[in-house]
Design an enzyme around this catalytic site. Structure first.
Site, PDB file in Angstrom:
ATOM      1  N   GLY A 147       0.845  -1.184   0.000  1.00  0.00           N
ATOM      2  CA  GLY A 147       0.000   0.000   0.000  1.00  0.00           C
ATOM      3  C   GLY A 147       0.880   1.234   0.000  1.00  0.00           C
ATOM      4  O   GLY A 147       2.002   1.220  -0.514  1.00  0.00           O
ATOM      5  N   HIS A 276       7.884  -0.718  18.643  1.00  0.00           N
ATOM      6  CA  HIS A 276       6.759  -0.133  17.911  1.00  0.00           C
ATOM      7  C   HIS A 276       6.924   1.385  17.790  1.00  0.00           C
ATOM      8  O   HIS A 276       6.079   2.168  18.259  1.00  0.00           O
ATOM      9  CB  HIS A 276       5.429  -0.471  18.588  1.00  0.00           C
ATOM     10  CG  HIS A 276       4.258  -0.377  17.631  1.00  0.00           C
ATOM     11  ND1 HIS A 276       3.097  -1.103  17.802  1.00  0.00           N
ATOM     12  CD2 HIS A 276       4.066   0.370  16.507  1.00  0.00           C
ATOM     13  CE1 HIS A 276       2.243  -0.802  16.822  1.00  0.00           C
ATOM     14  NE2 HIS A 276       2.821   0.095  16.034  1.00  0.00           N
TER      15      HIS A 276
END
Length: 317
Positions: A147, A276
């Site tokens: 994407g 993260h």
């Protein structure tokens, strides 16, 4: 429309260009709600908070029309959508995280291939450790999940003189850089890849996509890089491969997350873990604020918002 509250996780007086009209309420996940959730028509989910925080007000939001995340993924708020009226648009933060996530992806690849963690450990001990390490040049890279983030990753890989970039998404298409292969061709592409980058959303289709069979098809010495979601990878299957020494991994996301201090993944050989941090950088705020201004203007003009992932009551849930 009587209810016109907009809930923002950024103080509204810090966002330049917010359109006039709504009552802006600042809520970043605190215990007390800033107003009656029933009056909220546009809800921007607090960023980098546990999933249970973001979904907590949703059952009370009876007037809601738009749920806007500030993350690329929306899996953390989707459990709350069943409480909402039909026709609510769920929008992601496409355009906000591409630069930061692509930067980190490149950093993880280079650090892993060139042995930066080993250098840091040696520096802590005052030891000079040379050696021969693989370069990124001449490697085959496979991007799984092509994407906007996957495309941004390829943009940053281009100067590194790669042998090939292969692209995989849910369905086939053609881009300026070349073909995107459908997920059904992934198995045939894996054995050719020196570096496999995961940047796919977490869905029922992609949960544990990287299982024992996927990993077994990766070539000896290949590097797995996960900047998607921890649940895309079967952690136990990855641990087995890492402990064998056959492949290496660089992970910005894990399952479970946060990774408990006693978890064996911390100490597995050949793994680099970042906590993260693909999105939260100095690039986040200006892009997030521009997105919110754009989306709110469209909402107030009664136009379809951008980045719609699904619509409640439309068979998406």
């Amino acid at each position: 429309m009587n209810a016109a509250d907009v809930w923002l996780p950024i103080p509204p007086d810090e966002i330049a260009g917010l359109p006039e009209g709504p009552h802006y309420r600042f809520w970043d996940g605190g215990e007390e709600f800033p107003a009656d959730p029933a009056d909220c028509v546009f809800y921007v989910v607090p960023y980098m908070k546990p999933a249970e925080v973001g979904v907590r007000p949703m059952p009370l939001m009876r007037s809601l029309r738009v749920v806007q995340t500030l993350s690329a993924g929306t899996d953390h708020v989707e459990p709350g959508l069943r409480h909402l009226p039909a026709g609510v648009r769920l929008c992601n933060a496409r355009g906000v995280h591409e630069a930061s996530t692509a930067e980190l992806t490149l950093a993880l690849i280079l650090a892993s291939l060139r042995g930066i963690p080993d250098f840091v450990r040696a520096q802590d001990k005052g030891e000079w450790r040379g050696g021969f390490r693989p370069a990124l040049a001449d490697k085959n890279v496979l991007i799984v999940g092509y994407g906007s983030i996957g495309a941004a990753i390829e943009d940053r890989l281009v100067p590194f003189e790669l042998a090939r970039v292969a692209r995989v998404a849910r369905s086939a298409r053609t881009t300026e850089r070349g073909p995107v292969h459908p997920l059904t061709e992934l198995s045939a592409l894996l054995p050719e890849a020196d570096v496999v980058v995961l940047s796919t959303p977490l869905t029922e289709t992609t949960r544990h996509l990287v299982d024992a069979g996927f990993l077994a098809r990766m070539k000896d010495g290949a590097l797995l890089v996960n900047v998607a979601r921890g649940g895309v990878v079967d952690t136990e299957a990855l641990l087995t491969e890492l402990e064998s020494g056959r492949i290496t991994a660089a992970l910005d996301v894990t399952d479970p997350e946060p990774l408990p201090s006693e978890h064996p993944l911390w100490r597995a050989p050949g793994v680099l873990i970042s906590p993260h941090v693909g999105g939260p950088t100095s690039a986040f705020r200006p892009r997030a604020e521009r997105l919110l201004v754009h989306q709110l203007r469209r909402h107030l003009n009664q136009e379809e918002p951008g980045n719609v992932v699904l619509v409640t009551g439309a068979g998406d849930l």
